[in-house]
Design an enzyme around this catalytic site. Structure first.
Site, short mmCIF file in Angstrom:
data_model
loop_
_atom_site.label_atom_id
_atom_site.label_comp_id
_atom_site.label_asym_id
_atom_site.label_seq_id
_atom_site.Cartn_x
_atom_site.Cartn_y
_atom_site.Cartn_z
N LYS A 1 -7.70 -2.05 6.49
CA LYS A 1 -8.99 -2.43 5.82
C LYS A 1 -9.97 -3.26 6.56
O LYS A 1 -10.96 -2.08 5.33
CB LYS A 1 -8.05 -4.09 6.37
CG LYS A 1 -7.21 -4.62 4.87
CD LYS A 1 -7.17 -5.76 5.05
CE LYS A 1 -5.65 -6.68 4.30
NZ LYS A 1 -5.11 -7.91 4.73
N HIS B 1 3.92 1.50 2.38
CA HIS B 1 4.88 0.82 2.17
C HIS B 1 5.58 1.54 1.04
O HIS B 1 7.27 1.37 0.27
CB HIS B 1 4.73 -0.64 1.35
CG HIS B 1 3.98 -1.54 2.33
ND1 HIS B 1 2.89 -1.68 2.19
CD2 HIS B 1 4.02 -2.52 3.79
CE1 HIS B 1 2.35 -2.89 3.18
NE2 HIS B 1 2.96 -2.19 4.08
N CYS C 1 1.60 -10.86 20.70
CA CYS C 1 1.00 -9.78 19.80
C CYS C 1 0.66 -10.53 18.79
O CYS C 1 2.15 -9.77 18.21
CB CYS C 1 0.72 -8.15 20.21
SG CYS C 1 -0.02 -7.86 19.01
N LYS D 1 -6.15 6.17 10.45
CA LYS D 1 -5.17 5.70 10.15
C LYS D 1 -5.65 4.16 9.17
O LYS D 1 -6.64 4.13 9.38
CB LYS D 1 -4.59 4.66 11.45
CG LYS D 1 -3.72 4.03 11.44
CD LYS D 1 -3.70 3.26 13.46
CE LYS D 1 -2.97 1.76 13.05
NZ LYS D 1 -2.56 1.05 13.47
N CYS E 1 -3.16 -4.52 22.38
CA CYS E 1 -1.92 -3.94 21.89
C CYS E 1 -2.45 -2.83 21.59
O CYS E 1 -2.83 -2.36 20.88
CB CYS E 1 -1.88 -5.05 20.61
SG CYS E 1 -0.78 -4.14 19.93
N HIS F 1 -2.46 -3.19 17.36
CA HIS F 1 -3.51 -3.25 16.79
C HIS F 1 -5.22 -3.70 17.65
O HIS F 1 -5.50 -4.14 17.12
CB HIS F 1 -3.13 -4.63 17.13
CG HIS F 1 -1.59 -5.19 15.91
ND1 HIS F 1 -0.91 -5.11 16.10
CD2 HIS F 1 -1.35 -5.32 14.73
CE1 HIS F 1 0.21 -5.20 15.30
NE2 HIS F 1 -0.23 -4.89 14.11
N CYS G 1 1.41 -7.93 16.06
CA CYS G 1 3.62 -7.49 16.19
C CYS G 1 4.06 -8.26 16.14
O CYS G 1 5.90 -8.00 15.63
CB CYS G 1 3.47 -7.15 17.61
SG CYS G 1 2.78 -5.24 17.75
N HIS H 1 0.76 -1.38 -0.11
CA HIS H 1 -0.25 0.19 -0.08
C HIS H 1 0.74 0.92 0.15
O HIS H 1 2.08 0.70 0.04
CB HIS H 1 -0.91 0.15 1.46
CG HIS H 1 -0.48 -0.56 2.50
ND1 HIS H 1 0.21 0.83 2.56
CD2 HIS H 1 -0.85 -1.02 3.61
CE1 HIS H 1 0.88 0.83 4.04
NE2 HIS H 1 0.78 -0.71 4.68
N1 MSP Z 1 8.75 -7.08 8.44
C1 MSP Z 1 8.45 -6.01 9.20
C2 MSP Z 1 9.53 -5.31 9.39
C3 MSP Z 1 11.20 -5.79 8.93
S1 MSP Z 1 12.19 -5.44 8.73
C4 MSP Z 1 13.54 -6.21 9.78
C5 MSP Z 1 7.19 -5.16 8.99
N2 MSP Z 1 7.25 -4.79 8.12
S2 MSP Z 1 6.02 -4.37 7.25
O1 MSP Z 1 5.08 -4.90 6.38
O2 MSP Z 1 4.12 -4.21 8.36
O3 MSP Z 1 6.17 -2.53 6.88
C6 MSP Z 1 6.49 -1.57 8.14
C7 MSP Z 1 6.88 -0.65 7.07
O4 MSP Z 1 5.63 -0.29 6.18
C8 MSP Z 1 6.79 0.70 8.45
O5 MSP Z 1 7.86 0.43 9.24
C9 MSP Z 1 6.82 1.39 7.12
O6 MSP Z 1 8.00 2.04 6.91
C10 MSP Z 1 5.46 1.48 6.52
N3 MSP Z 1 4.20 1.67 6.14
C11 MSP Z 1 3.47 0.71 6.55
N4 MSP Z 1 2.05 1.44 6.73
C12 MSP Z 1 3.00 3.52 6.94
C13 MSP Z 1 1.94 4.33 6.84
N5 MSP Z 1 0.62 4.06 6.94
N6 MSP Z 1 3.29 5.16 6.39
C14 MSP Z 1 4.29 4.73 5.93
N7 MSP Z 1 4.34 3.80 5.91
C15 MSP Z 1 4.56 2.45 6.76
O7 MSP Z 1 6.84 -4.43 9.34
#
Ligand code: MSP
Length: 644
Positions: free
Chosen positions: A300, A22, A127, A297, A145, A148, A130, A19
């Site tokens: 889904k 990411h 959790c 925030k 949490c 979540h 997390c 999304h």
């Molecule tokens: N797999 C772990 C990270 C492991 S790193 C060794 C993880 N993955 S995640 O798919 O949840 O991705 C998290 C990252 O996606 C966040 O740290 C951030 O960089 C990005 N984002 C997810 N949601 C976000 C927003 N709403 N806004 C900006 N970035 C965010 O955690």
């Protein structure tokens, strides 16, 4: 020797689709890499996917697939999306890669052999979202949490623990001595305040009886490794540790880009793991905030998750990259709304930079036989403009190096406005009418083209494809530039300037639905009398054909002195000079929002003077009795195109 820059994104969980959050992390990292290349540095850019753990195993089960099949399918979504967003990583790691698994086992064995990992009975609050045990103090008042909003599960089991508590004092010292290690500063403060409470040892295993989807512990194959212990190590294993030379070359220059949600794992667990395994600590943790949608925030359940590919269809990939980088103050949360997206796009890309490029090229073509004009003698204004560009460029480099890309882009927008102002003040369209001003006209247009080329280089890391097109428009070569090359004289006199296409055409916005539609008036039966009266109002086609409608592009716009209703425009109709046209739209538009807009002009009206301003045509607008809205011509129409 050039400097070296190694940068990573978090590796993304493959239990959900990519999304905009990411996409932001990965785009911002890509932009940092491209800037470092522009600064002449050697770079390495790593991204990838995090594929083990309970969450993934559950999602695979729900999809009725074996975990490996599931992750193979989902990782492709991330990997395939990045090229569409002009992201060019050097490596895409998956935690299911064989080299990663064996390197993780080697690190675990090393730490175990040092006596830093032990087995014990444990009960804790887990959790699944997390993928970690939470401390009681972390829970919300309702016992959930905080991320979540679900109660964690109570889990009691034998597990292996990493003696993280032993590193607490060392970590506090590290954070206190290295003020720039974690950025922005408030995230460093957050870590330090977390470290005021005693640090617990970290549970780093999961019994296979409960979860099989992970990397086996090398010293006890009844257990798999905790997903975070596996995932964090990707930053080292990707470099081919222990034997590959990339580890030696890049590890000591490592910068991590992460979202604020994973600060604790990267700011506490990770440095302790590195220290225990004998690796130097990373150079920088650059933490950004979150995108929220209309103030909420993304989730889904709210159905407000923004798909980056849909957004790129609206304003183009590079428009999206620019918006994301410019709108979010790095480190803080930012709001994603269509209104904000279009305001930045139209205000800064179409009207400011796009318009500068377009009018500099169009006027040069018109007055200097489609070529870059002679440079002429620079005057005070030109010298000052270049000086400002030089100072700003070194400031921009500093902002980028300090992980504040939004400030760099703010300066670039300011530089572009300054060149537009320079053109407005020097009025090349007036100089073009005076024969003895040809040399000055050349200098002004040369300077505008040259400054545009400078801006193109500064914007290229953010908008690589659009700036490639801009290079072609300016007759610049394709070879990559470095910052040192940014000096007066980037464009060459005599270079052919092809007919410019607008880089950032204005986008027709969807009309918002009226809040409460009023009742539709009933059709009145027409009387014969009325029908006749209407017929008398009709005109024959020959009357219509007398009018000459053309597309025009607004170059300049300002208020007519002494009038609240009138604006006066300089409009490019594809003729040798722009026309002055007065229009009664001042109550509905800000003059600074209009340059760059493509309009429809009645071009063969007799010129008149209105409030002292010459009006050589009429701009069409809709009139619903309350407001006027300028009728926009298609964004890609060339000035002077016939409308019929
Ligand atoms: N797999 C772990 C990270 C492991 S790193 C060794 C993880 N993955 S995640 O798919 O949840 O991705 C998290 C990252 O996606 C966040 O740290 C951030 O960089 C990005 N984002 C997810 N949601 C976000 C927003 N709403 N806004 C900006 N970035 C965010 O955690």
């Amino acid at each position: 020797m050039s400097e070296t820059f190694y940068i990573t994104t978090p590796i993304y969980y493959v239990n959900s689709h990519p999304h905009i959050g990411h996409a932001y992390t990965t785009i911002v990292t890509d932009v940092f890499v491209r800037y470092r290349k522009l600064f002449g540095e050697e770079t390495y850019f790593l991204t990838g996917t995090d594929e083990h753990g309970q969450k993934i195993a559950e999602s695979a089960q729900a999809a009725n697939l074996k975990p490996q099949e599931f992750v193979d399918r989902m990782t492709a979504e991330f990997r395939d999306m990045w090229p569409h967003l002009h992201i060019q990583q050097d490596q895409f790691i998956r935690t299911t890669d064989a080299f990663h698994k064996s390197a993780v086992q080697a690190v675990l064995q090393k730490i175990y052999d040092q006596g830093e990992i032990y087995l014990k009975d444990y009960e804790g609050l887990y959790c699944v979202g997390c993928e970690r045990f939470l401390d009681q103090e972390e829970l919300t008042e309702e016992g959930n949490c905080p991320d979540h909003q679900k109660p964690p599960q109570v889990r009691q089991e034998k597990n292996y623990f990493f003696r993280m508590s032993a590193y607490q004092e060392w970590l506090i010292g590290l954070l206190e001595e290295n003020k720039d290690l974690v950025q922005p500063a408030r995230y460093r403060n957050e870590l330090l305040s977390f470290l005021k409470a005693p640090l617990q040892d970290l549970c780093i295993s999961r019994p296979k009886s409960r979860l099989e989807w992970g990397i086996d512990l090398p010293f006890d194959n009844d257990f798999v490794t905790y997903v975070w212990f596996d995932a964090l190590l990707n930053y080292v294993t990707a470099l081919g540790w222990p034997e590959d030379s990339r580890y030696e070359q890049f590890w000591k220059h490592c910068h991590h880009v992460i979202g604020k949600d994973i600060l604790k794992t990267h700011g506490i667990y990770w440095p302790c793991m590195l220290k225990a395994a004998g690796f130097p600590v990373f150079k920088k943790l650059a933490v950004h905030g979150h995108w929220v949608v209309q103030g909420s925030k993304m989730s889904k359940s709210l159905g407000n998750v923004v798909n980056p590919l849909e957004m790129k269809d609206l304003i183009g990939v590079d428009g999206l990259r620019y918006f994301l980088l410019r709108e979010m103050s790095y480190g803080e949360d930012a709001n994603f709304t269509e209104d904000l997206v279009f305001a930045r796009y139209h205000g800064e890309l179409s009207n400011n930079f796009g318009n500068l490029l377009n009018r500099s090229i169009s006027m040069s073509r018109k007055n200097f036989e489609n070529e870059v004009p002679p440079r002429g003698e620079p005057g005070k204004q030109e010298i000052e403009l270049y000086q400002m560009f030089e100072q700003e460029t070194s400031q921009i480099k500093a902002w980028v190096q300090q992980f504040e890309p939004h400030r760099a882009l703010e300066r670039i927008a300011m530089m572009s406005s300054a060149v537009n102002k320079y053109l407005d003040e020097n009025k090349p369209w007036k100089l073009a009418k005076e024969e003895d001003q040809n040399e000055r006209l050349g200098t002004v247009l040369y300077t505008a083209l040259d400054a545009s080329a400078w801006l193109v280089c500064l914007l290229e890391p953010v908008m690589p494809e659009k700036m490639k097109a801009a290079r072609i428009q300016l007759g610049l070569g394709e070879s990559p530039m470095t910052l040192e090359m940014l000096k007066p004289g980037l464009v060459q006199t005599g270079t052919q300037l092809p007919l410019p296409e607008p880089l950032f055409p204005r986008i027709q916005l969807k009309q918002k639905e009226p809040e409460k539609p009023g009742p539709t008036p009933k059709a009145q039966p027409q009387t014969e009398e009325k029908q006749e009266a209407e017929l008398e109002n009709l005109v024959g086609i020959e009357s219509f054909q007398k009018l000459d409608f053309r597309t025009g592009r607004i170059l300049e716009s300002k208020k007519v002195k002494g009038s609240d209703k009138l604006l006066v425009f300089q409009v490019d109709l594809g003729e040798s000079k722009p026309r002055s046209i007065v229009s009664g739209v001042a109550e509905f538009y800000r003059p600074e929002d209009l340059p760059g807009m493509n309009v429809v002009v009645v071009s063969n009206l007799k010129p008149v003077k209105l409030r002292g301003e010459l009006s050589e045509g009429m701009i069409l607008a809709t009139d619903d009795g309350n407001s006027l809205k300028i009728v926009e011509a298609p964004g890609d129409s060339k000035p002077g195109t016939v409308v019929r």
